[in-house]
Design an enzyme around this catalytic site. Structure first.
Site, mmCIF file in Angstrom:
data_model
loop_
_atom_site.group_PDB
_atom_site.id
_atom_site.type_symbol
_atom_site.label_atom_id
_atom_site.label_comp_id
_atom_site.label_asym_id
_atom_site.label_seq_id
_atom_site.Cartn_x
_atom_site.Cartn_y
_atom_site.Cartn_z
ATOM 1 N N LEU A 144 17.443 14.211 11.100
ATOM 2 C CA LEU A 144 17.394 13.774 12.491
ATOM 3 C C LEU A 144 17.942 12.351 12.552
ATOM 4 O O LEU A 144 17.517 11.490 11.775
ATOM 5 C CB LEU A 144 15.954 13.770 13.021
ATOM 6 C CG LEU A 144 15.450 14.976 13.810
ATOM 7 C CD1 LEU A 144 14.041 14.689 14.327
ATOM 8 C CD2 LEU A 144 16.360 15.332 14.958
ATOM 9 N N ASP A 145 18.868 12.092 13.459
ATOM 10 C CA ASP A 145 19.411 10.744 13.625
ATOM 11 C C ASP A 145 18.299 9.759 13.962
ATOM 12 O O ASP A 145 17.290 10.133 14.583
ATOM 13 C CB ASP A 145 20.445 10.715 14.755
ATOM 14 C CG ASP A 145 21.687 11.526 14.435
ATOM 15 O OD1 ASP A 145 21.972 11.726 13.245
ATOM 16 O OD2 ASP A 145 22.370 11.958 15.380
ATOM 17 N N PRO A 146 18.463 8.487 13.600
ATOM 18 C CA PRO A 146 17.447 7.482 13.942
ATOM 19 C C PRO A 146 17.149 7.419 15.442
ATOM 20 O O PRO A 146 16.009 7.165 15.839
ATOM 21 C CB PRO A 146 18.076 6.171 13.452
ATOM 22 C CG PRO A 146 18.944 6.586 12.313
ATOM 23 C CD PRO A 146 19.513 7.920 12.731
ATOM 24 N N ALA A 164 17.072 9.884 17.416
ATOM 25 C CA ALA A 164 16.441 11.132 17.848
ATOM 26 C C ALA A 164 14.981 11.142 17.413
ATOM 27 O O ALA A 164 14.611 10.560 16.397
ATOM 28 C CB ALA A 164 17.162 12.327 17.233
#
Length: 311
Positions: free
Chosen positions: A48-50, A52
């Site tokens: 998961l992207d930071p 997100a």
């Protein structure tokens, strides 16, 4: 005097379904959970992207052997697209590369969605973990290189427009398969609608087979640090873990005896007999007394272990 070996963590095993907070990287989250649980090893299923938030399943100990079976699971995201700007990262973090004063009508957005349902061709974002000639795309992009990533097939099971809170934003929910980049959807929507777009908010609510209700906020886990008694603290943490065997719902299950379990743990195959023996060949998982013993392959009337689990 001999060298003192590095202290190992405890052999705790299971899945923690973490509700990852915004502005917290996946690798950072795994390290934090490994430290909290004093686990000997840890890994996650689906970065998961930071920027997100939401579901980040983290495997501890022996459960790390089941990560590939969660990586392939369906995922559900809720995301907001901000219209009018294209950014080099396809989210709020990046630099603006193109702008437009055009804003799409709701009807135009809804008319576009069928084109993005089913198996589609998608070009991953330049700032992604995709490898090109052995290098991560985001490393090349950060270095100023022009990154050209070939399109790949991804599957979108459904996509819904949840609402348009104002002219500049639209909120969607998407259920998709492995390898889908939601940031790329926002980018491509904006291009097709002639207005540009990027992700301004992103939350993952499901990674199959885990349900949204299984998520545990990081703050709830961190709060347990106040418990001084280590045994009690670790017991409270362990209560949040999902047994490794529960994630293997996509595989046929074989129930075996204690003697057969011993053979599998020694790396040997076992013969499958009886009316409940599987007829089909392929991957399966073996359980003894309700505990996962091995993942392997059924072939020629035998179960051949590929991954064996410590009891």
């Amino acid at each position: 005097m001999g060298r003192r070996g590095k202290k190992k963590g405890r052999p705790v095993s299971g899945w923690l379904v973490l509700d990852k907070p915004w502005d917290f990287g996946s690798t950072e989250a795994v390290s934090k959970i490994k430290w909290l649980f004093k686990a000997d090893k840890a890994g996650h299923a689906g970065t998961l992207d930071p920027l997100a938030s939401g579901m980040l399943p983290i495997a501890l100990g022996e459960a790390t052997k089941t990560v590939p079976y969660v990586m392939d699971g369906r995922k559900i995201y809720e995301f907001t697209v901000a219209w009018g700007q294209q950014r080099n990262t396809d989210d709020l973090e990046g630099e603006v590369t193109a702008e437009s004063d055009t804003r799409p009508e709701r009807a135009a957005i809804e008319a576009l969605l069928p084109d993005y349902t089913g198996v589609i061709e998608q070009v991953p974002p330049a700032f992604s973990a995709v490898k090109i000639a052995g290098e991560r795309a985001y490393d090349m992009a950060r270095g100023g290189e022009v990154v050209e990533i070939p399109a790949r097939e991804v599957e979108i099971h459904r996509i819904t427009l949840l609402g348009c809170p104002d002219a500049d934003h639209a909120v969607f929910e998407v259920e998709c398969g492995k390898g889908t980049y939601v940031r790329a959807l926002a980018r491509d929507f904006g291009r097709d609608l002639g207005c540009y777009g990027h992700i301004s908010a992103l939350r993952r609510s499901m990674v199959a087979p885990f349900a949204e209700s299984a998520m545990v906020p990081l703050s709830e886990l961190v709060a347990l640090e106040e418990i001084e008694d280590e045994a009690e603290r670790l017991a409270r943490l362990d209560a949040f873990l999902v047994p490794a065997g529960e994630v293997l719902v996509s595989l046929p299950r074989i129930d075996i005896s204690d003697d057969q379990a011993h053979r599998l743990k020694m790396g040997n195959s076992i013969i499958l007999r009886g009316r409940d023996a599987p007829v089909a060949t392929g991957d399966a998982c073996a359980f003894a007394r309700g505990a996962l013993v091995a993942i392997g392959e059924v072939a020629g009337g035998e179960f051949h272990p590929r991954r064996v689990f410590k009891s």
